[in-house]
Design an enzyme around this catalytic site. Structure first.
Site, mmCIF file in Angstrom:
data_model
loop_
_atom_site.group_PDB
_atom_site.id
_atom_site.type_symbol
_atom_site.label_atom_id
_atom_site.label_comp_id
_atom_site.label_asym_id
_atom_site.label_seq_id
_atom_site.Cartn_x
_atom_site.Cartn_y
_atom_site.Cartn_z
ATOM 1 N N TYR A 133 6.003 -10.046 7.089
ATOM 2 C CA TYR A 133 5.964 -8.601 7.294
ATOM 3 C C TYR A 133 6.505 -8.268 8.677
ATOM 4 C CZ TYR A 133 3.072 -7.523 3.190
ATOM 5 O OH TYR A 133 2.611 -7.343 1.912
ATOM 6 N N ASP B 2 0.816 -1.212 0.000
ATOM 7 C CA ASP B 2 0.000 0.000 0.000
ATOM 8 C C ASP B 2 0.851 1.264 0.000
ATOM 9 O OD1 ASP B 2 -2.334 -1.519 0.133
ATOM 10 O OD2 ASP B 2 -2.342 -1.527 2.325
#
Length: 246
Positions: free
Chosen positions: A111, A52
């Site tokens: 992540y 994003d």
């Protein structure tokens, strides 16, 4: 043509995400422009996933095909000569089979989320971290993180715009670690829904900051109700660490 795999790193701060957008700067857009300069023809890249706006990557995986005859080491140098000034770096290049796809061949993704949890810091140290004033309990956070392990319906932590048919995801690892003035959250999963990691992080931090019961997090997860998730954590502290393949 041979398919080339590239491991890349980038600072997502100046980009509107990875995926190309006609009127906004994106990571994909910059890489494709660089490849076009070298190849003299348009080159389409494929990635392991789309990060994003504001999210960084330490080892994103992309693939592409080019027609020109050039050694990989020279191609790497040529690309970095263009991309490094735009906060993108080619780490490695290698050939892969034509059947390989960076997204569909991936088995797991990792992540990390960086929390700055100290008043003793320089202004620039919060550039890629989320500052939290209250001293956080690693023990409390890890008890909540344990709830994530296994296969769950993550509807609660999905975004309304997420088009995934199934909200079930398998989480293999989730843990908070103290590193000096920082607290690092690491999570490994089969894949992740849009903004899922940031939604999980925002909810866990809100529960800890407000001294709510640790069991509240599990209740929220199992509710499958987006309205119960707390404020989504900022994007600037999230990193795609690596992608796992067989």
């Amino acid at each position: 043509m041979k398919k080339i795999l590239a491991e890349i790193a980038y600072d997502g701060s100046i980009y509107h995400g990875f995926q190309i957008q006609p009127t906004k700067p994106t990571v994909q857009g910059e890489i494709e422009k660089a490849l076009m300069k070298i190849n003299k023809k348009k080159v389409k890249i494929h990635s392991s996933g789309r990060t994003d706006k504001g999210v960084h990557a330490k080892r994103q995986i992309i693939t592409f095909d080019i027609k020109i005859n050039i050694q990989l080491n020279n191609l790497k140098k040529a690309l970095n000569a263009i991309l490094l000034k735009n906060s993108i770096k080619i780490l490695k290049l290698r050939y892969v089979k034509n059947s390989f796809h960076p997204r569909f061949s991936a088995q797991k993704r990792k992540y990390s989320y960086c929390i700055l949890n100290s008043d003793n810091y320089y202004p620039w140290e919060g550039y890629q971290a989320h500052y939290v004033n209250k001293k956080l309990s690693i023990s409390n956070l890890n008890q909540m993180a344990k709830t994530l392990i296994g296969k769950h319906d993550f509807t609660t932590f999905s975004c309304i715009k997420d088009k995934s048919k199934s909200k079930f995801r398998h989480i293999y690892f989730a843990k908070f670690k103290k590193r000096g003035k920082y607290i690092i959250f690491e999570i490994i999963g089969s894949s992740f829904l849009w903004k899922m990691v940031r939604s999980i992080m925002g909810t866990m931090l809100d529960i800890e900051i407000k001294n709510e019961s640790i069991s509240t997090f599990e209740t929220i997860l199992k509710s499958k109700n987006r309205n119960l998730a707390r404020t989504t954590a900022p994007a600037n502290a999230l990193f795609l660490e690596r992608v796992y393949y067989e």
